[in-house]
Design a protein around this motif. Structure first.
Motif, PDB file in Angstrom:
ATOM      1  N   LYS A 127       0.829  -1.206   0.000  1.00 40.15           N
ATOM      2  CA  LYS A 127       0.000   0.000   0.000  1.00 40.15           C
ATOM      3  C   LYS A 127       0.869   1.265   0.000  1.00 40.15           C
ATOM      4  CE  LYS A 127      -3.934  -2.234   2.189  1.00 40.15           C
ATOM      5  NZ  LYS A 127      -4.908  -2.235   3.301  1.00 40.15           N
ATOM      6  N   ILE A 138     -14.365   3.094  -2.058  1.00 39.82           N
ATOM      7  CA  ILE A 138     -13.738   3.591  -0.835  1.00 39.82           C
ATOM      8  C   ILE A 138     -13.368   2.386   0.016  1.00 39.82           C
ATOM      9  CG2 ILE A 138     -14.017   4.972   1.257  1.00 39.82           C
ATOM     10  CD1 ILE A 138     -15.940   6.744  -0.216  1.00 39.82           C
ATOM     11  N   ASN A 139     -12.066   2.259   0.318  1.00 42.51           N
ATOM     12  CA  ASN A 139     -11.574   1.132   1.123  1.00 42.51           C
ATOM     13  C   ASN A 139     -11.993  -0.212   0.532  1.00 42.51           C
ATOM     14  OD1 ASN A 139     -10.428   2.936   2.978  1.00 42.51           O
ATOM     15  ND2 ASN A 139     -12.319   3.043   4.172  1.00 42.51           N
ATOM     16  N   ASP A 140     -11.838  -0.335  -0.792  1.00 45.94           N
ATOM     17  CA  ASP A 140     -12.139  -1.578  -1.513  1.00 45.94           C
ATOM     18  C   ASP A 140     -13.605  -1.979  -1.403  1.00 45.94           C
ATOM     19  OD1 ASP A 140      -9.539  -1.954  -2.469  1.00 45.94           O
ATOM     20  OD2 ASP A 140      -8.911  -2.917  -0.615  1.00 45.94           O
ATOM     21  N   GLU A 166     -22.100   3.076   2.298  1.00 47.76           N
ATOM     22  CA  GLU A 166     -21.233   1.949   1.939  1.00 47.76           C
ATOM     23  C   GLU A 166     -22.077   0.715   1.677  1.00 47.76           C
ATOM     24  OE1 GLU A 166     -18.425  -0.715   4.549  1.00 47.76           O
ATOM     25  OE2 GLU A 166     -17.328   1.118   4.010  1.00 47.76           O
ATOM     26  N   ASN A 203      -7.668   7.210   5.857  1.00 45.85           N
ATOM     27  CA  ASN A 203      -8.782   6.840   6.723  1.00 45.85           C
ATOM     28  C   ASN A 203      -9.501   8.081   7.223  1.00 45.85           C
ATOM     29  OD1 ASN A 203      -8.238   4.047   6.583  1.00 45.85           O
ATOM     30  ND2 ASN A 203      -6.640   4.233   8.135  1.00 45.85           N
TER      31      ASN A 203
END
Length: 395
Positions: free
Chosen positions: A54, A282-284, A304, A336
């Protein structure tokens, strides 16, 4: 110790940790390094190493203040420092003031721009910003009596064939009374037809697939999403006409690049009249963003998707309240709990959800031209064969 004294495994471990720009230079050191760095095996493990660790950058598109032409910059993900102010783009976007790009896939972006009207699909290209390699996608030829009224794009990797594809949903008008040209006099009364076209990189060609759309895309060109072999758009359950946005006709339209099959999923229930909506990753996970309010005061709801084998449901994760005197556009996540916004003043702004505060970046664009995504560089190439370059210093 000389490089020739290192074991192959140790050489690979060292090279895996280097950025693409360094690897391109190091191909000149030894022929064995050249062969290794350009091999599909090393390209794959280098990309996987970058994803697992990452260590991405940010790819920013904006318009030049004076020329109003789009250009790209590479930013540090951690500090937002400009690493490369203007990336070299060896193809058409510099000629146009309207260009966007699809969500990156393995370090590749699909870039498209509007040349002129009547348009027959506009111009498309694949580009690897890290290597500088690009490939123009051939034009989908249409008869002169056909006018493309609108089109929506998706781009990503077919996970079964390991091949890159572009999917385009085109709505066009055919003037059957004029075989040699398009007559705009009856433009508003002519019936529209929709066609799904797929470009495959390995064959470098387009084909029309026989399918029925379960919903019709209705989204901003910047809202092009790819995740795990599937492209997605915000869509309408109606026939695509300007009217008809009822309570239950907002859906996500997804297209599996392997099976080439469409599916639709419900969006969160409407809580008001949003002036903008978009689908993002967003965030996979798939996220849906709604923007509400009037000039001077607005709020942004972020949902989400809970994607299970049984059904897809939604959870509201965050509401952002904005007081900036003009309407904003939501651009995407940064780490985050932080998010990029394009304010009505054309400044790239960051919202920190934990502190509930905004941060200025000092980065500006024009006319809501800003587009920014997390970008993981790669060595992925479009070339089928790469001839070995002759260098006197390769031993």
């Amino acid at each position: 110790m000389l490089s020739r004294d290192l074991s192959e495994d140790l050489v690979i471990e060292i090279l895996l940790r280097l950025p693409v720009k360094s690897l391109i230079r190091f191909k000149c050191i030894r022929k064995s390094w050249y062969d290794l760095i350009k091999s599909p095996y090393f390209i794959s493990i280098h990309l996987n190493h970058a994803k697992l660790n990452k260590n991405p950058n940010l790819l920013l598109q904006r318009q030049h203040v004076d020329t109003i032409k789009p250009y790209f910059s590479l930013l540090s993900y951690e500090t937002l420092e400009v690493l490369t102010d203007s990336l070299d783009i060896p193809f058409g976007p510099v000629r146009s003031s309207s260009g966007f790009f699809a969500y990156p896939c393995n370090g590749i972006i699909c870039l498209y721009w509007f040349e002129s009207k009547p348009r027959h699909g506009d111009a498309l290209a694949l580009w690897n910003p890290a290597t500088g390699e690009s490939k123009a996608i051939p034009i989908f030829h249409r008869p002169p009596n056909v006018y493309v009224d609108s089109f929506y794009l998706g781009f990503g990797l077919d996970l079964k064939s390991n091949d890159y594809k572009v999917v385009r949903i085109s709505t066009f008008i055919c003037d059957s009374d004029h075989d040699d040209h398009f007559n705009f006099c009856n433009y508003t009364t002519m019936p529209r037809k929709t066609q799904v076209e797929v470009y495959t990189l390995s064959t470098d060609s387009w084909r029309v697939i026989n399918t029925t759309l379960p919903a019709y895309p209705r989204c901003h060109p910047k809202s092009l999403v790819y995740l795990k072999g599937v492209t997605m758009w915000k869509a309408s359950d109606d026939d695509g006409s300007p009217l008809g946005w009822g309570e239950n006709d907002r859906v996500i339209l997804s297209f599996d690049l392997s099976d080439e099959v469409f599916q639709k999923s419900p969006l969160p229930p409407k809580s008001g009249i949003a002036y903008d909506e978009c689908v993002l990753v967003i965030n996979d996970s798939i996220a849906f963003v709604e923007l509400f309010g009037n000039i001077g005061y607005e709020w942004i709801d972020i949902w989400e998707m809970n994607d299970s084998d049984v059904e897809r449901t939604w959870t509201k994760k965050l509401r952002i309240t904005v007081h900036n005197g003009s309407r904003s556009l939501f651009l995407g996540p940064w780490g985050n709990g932080k998010f990029f916004l394009d304010t009505g003043l054309d400044e790239l702004l960051i919202y920190d959800a934990d502190r509930q505060a905004f941060m200025n970046t000092g980065i500006y664009g024009t006319l809501h031209s800003l587009q920014i995504v997390t970008y993981t560089e790669s060595l992925v190439s479009f070339r089928r064969e790469i001839e070995f370059e002759q260098h006197h210093d390769i031993v």
